[in-house]
Design an enzyme around this catalytic site. Structure first.
Site, PDB file in Angstrom:
ATOM      1  N   CYS A  41       0.794  -1.233   0.000  1.00 29.24           N
ATOM      2  CA  CYS A  41       0.000   0.000   0.000  1.00 29.24           C
ATOM      3  C   CYS A  41       0.830   1.288   0.000  1.00 29.24           C
ATOM      4  O   CYS A  41       0.356   2.333  -0.426  1.00 29.24           O
ATOM      5  CB  CYS A  41      -0.912   0.006   1.220  1.00 29.24           C
ATOM      6  SG  CYS A  41      -1.506  -1.642   1.652  1.00 29.24           S
ATOM      7  N   HIS A  68      -4.107   6.210   0.150  1.00 26.53           N
ATOM      8  CA  HIS A  68      -4.272   4.842  -0.327  1.00 26.53           C
ATOM      9  C   HIS A  68      -5.732   4.451  -0.064  1.00 26.53           C
ATOM     10  O   HIS A  68      -6.252   4.653   1.021  1.00 26.53           O
ATOM     11  CB  HIS A  68      -3.316   3.914   0.429  1.00 26.53           C
ATOM     12  CG  HIS A  68      -3.715   2.477   0.393  1.00 26.53           C
ATOM     13  ND1 HIS A  68      -3.895   1.777  -0.789  1.00 26.53           N
ATOM     14  CD2 HIS A  68      -4.001   1.602   1.379  1.00 26.53           C
ATOM     15  CE1 HIS A  68      -4.260   0.544  -0.503  1.00 26.53           C
ATOM     16  NE2 HIS A  68      -4.334   0.406   0.801  1.00 26.53           N
ATOM     17  N   ASN A 124      -9.712  -2.606  -3.127  1.00 28.47           N
ATOM     18  CA  ASN A 124      -8.393  -2.176  -2.679  1.00 28.47           C
ATOM     19  C   ASN A 124      -7.353  -2.863  -3.546  1.00 28.47           C
ATOM     20  O   ASN A 124      -7.119  -4.058  -3.408  1.00 28.47           O
ATOM     21  CB  ASN A 124      -8.230  -2.562  -1.196  1.00 28.47           C
ATOM     22  CG  ASN A 124      -6.862  -2.234  -0.622  1.00 28.47           C
ATOM     23  OD1 ASN A 124      -5.916  -1.978  -1.363  1.00 28.47           O
ATOM     24  ND2 ASN A 124      -6.756  -2.244   0.689  1.00 28.47           N
TER      25      ASN A 124
END
Lengths: 332, 76
Positions: free
Chosen positions: A112, A259, A289
């Site tokens: 991430c 993020h 994600n």
């Protein structure tokens, strides 16, 4: 020497998994509730035989369209799903893309926070005079690690790639950075088996967690509450540190892209830090994600739709697996 | 914070329609799933500035146990 982001393109694999499909697969999972709580309606997933390197290639071809690929003198590939333990997937990608052989290329293993670290590396290579035009690719396929009966992680994660060209420039458009690392959280988002520490176990036992999700130690495990706690502790601090290092205040920032981990979590962070809603990107509806890919996808989305305009100052913050985190400010 | 206010806000945060009492066991509510836990973490952080670790969460059963974790001194 200074650096700027010249161009970004993304690529998402064709196969999709929608909330409706997850609802039919997991009895007590509600498509509507998933969307409301996570902000995700569908996510793209690689097909059998498709890898992060394939996604990296596709996104790179898009970004190199109408660009002189012979001018690329460095390639950085960020992935936690390489084709092989060795060689580096970036070497394979150099060849697939037909880039020059007298260039540098390496992989970085980050999730991430990857795009922030990648930007810093690209800027650094340009600053020391080693490169003028860096091709930075984020490519991730967590779906390959997730157990088919892990409803929690199958809901959250999607696959994808984004390729960014960073060029030497007269004006510094990639400003100062702040980084963080805390290895105490290493086991809060992890694929325990398959590396040097623990071999892949063909007889690994399935375990069920309190949410009813199943996985083995060969699969991805995420401790959602602990990750959330980590972000609550780390993200406000890194935002403050990035602003301080750039002699700025939040009011000087035109837009903020975190993020895209989880819509609910990011909204909580937004309120905690005091970022205005209209200045905050929070969208993972069609992607889920995608780990290191979320920030460049968001950046491209905002630039294309003129949510971000030229000369805007954009705060970028990546945080997650590792634990690893970082932030910077860019001039668009 | 008044405990009555806390009970109402907690129910709202977890999207539980029923009235909560201190004796209510959160584990009995379907809303207290992995997504509900996220809501609880966010609510406790917002109202009390306290982190709820996985270890501490595993020990939360009734609302009373949650109040004890937060600390009686934080309530009127």
């Amino acid at each position: 020497m200074s650096a700027k982001i010249k161009k970004i393109e993304s690529y998402l694999p064709e196969k999709m998994v929608t909330n409706k499909q997850l609802e039919s697969y997991f009895q007590d999972w509600s498509a509507k509730k998933i969307e409301v709580k996570t902000g995700i309606r569908e996510r793209h997933i690689v097909s059998e035989g498709e890898t992060a390197l394939d996604l990296a290639y596709q996104s790179s071809e898009k970004v190199l369209d109408a660009y002189n690929r012979d001018s690329i003198d460095f390639l950085i590939l960020c992935t936690q799903s390489p084709d092989y333990y060795l060689p580096s997937s970036s070497c394979i990608l150099q060849d697939k893309l037909g880039l020059r052989t007298n260039i540098g290329a390496f992989d970085i293993n980050l999730g991430c926070s990857g795009f922030i670290y990648g930007l810093a590396l690209a800027k650094g290579l340009i600053n020391i005079g080693v490169a003028n035009n860096v091709l930075l690719i984020m490519a991730e396929t967590y779906s390959r690690y997730i157990h088919p009966k892990d409803k929690a992680n199958r809901t959250i994660f999607g696959d994808g790639a984004a390729a960014t060209i960073i060029e030497k420039s007269e004006i510094d458009d990639i400003l100062e950075f702040s980084f963080g690392t805390d290895g105490k959280g290493y086991d809060k988002l992890i694929v325990p088996n398959g590396g040097a520490r623990n071999k892949y176990d063909p007889d690994a036992k399935e375990k069920q967690d309190t949410s009813g999700s199943l996985r083995t130690d060969n699969n991805l495990y995420m401790d959602g509450p602990e990750i959330f706690n980590f972000t609550i502790r780390a993200v406000p601090k890194v935002v403050n540190d990035v602003l301080k290092k750039n002699n700025m205040h939040l009011k000087d920032i035109d837009y903020v892209i975190f993020h895209q981990a989880n819509k609910f979590m990011n909204e909580h962070l937004r309120k905690k830090i005091g970022i205005a809603e209209e200045k905050f990107y929070n969208n993972m509806l069609h992607t889920g994600n995608t780990v290191s890919v979320t920030i460049p996808i968001a950046l491209k989305h905002c630039i294309d739709r003129k949510i971000i305009e030229p000369n805007d100052k954009v705060l970028l913050v990546g945080f997650g697996v590792g634990y690893s985190w970082g932030g910077t400010i860019i001039n668009v | 914070m008044k405990k009555t206010t806390f009970l109402k806000e907690l129910a709202d945060a977890l999207e539980i329609d029923d009235d909560l009492a201190e004796e209510s066991d959160l584990r009995n509510f379907p809303e207290y799933d992995s997504l509900g836990v996220m809501c609880l973490i966010a609510y406790i952080d917002e109202k009390f500035g306290i982190n709820l670790s996985s270890h501490e969460l595993a020990r939360i059963t009734t609302v009373k146990s949650l109040i004890k974790f937060i600390g009686d001194e934080n309530f009127d």
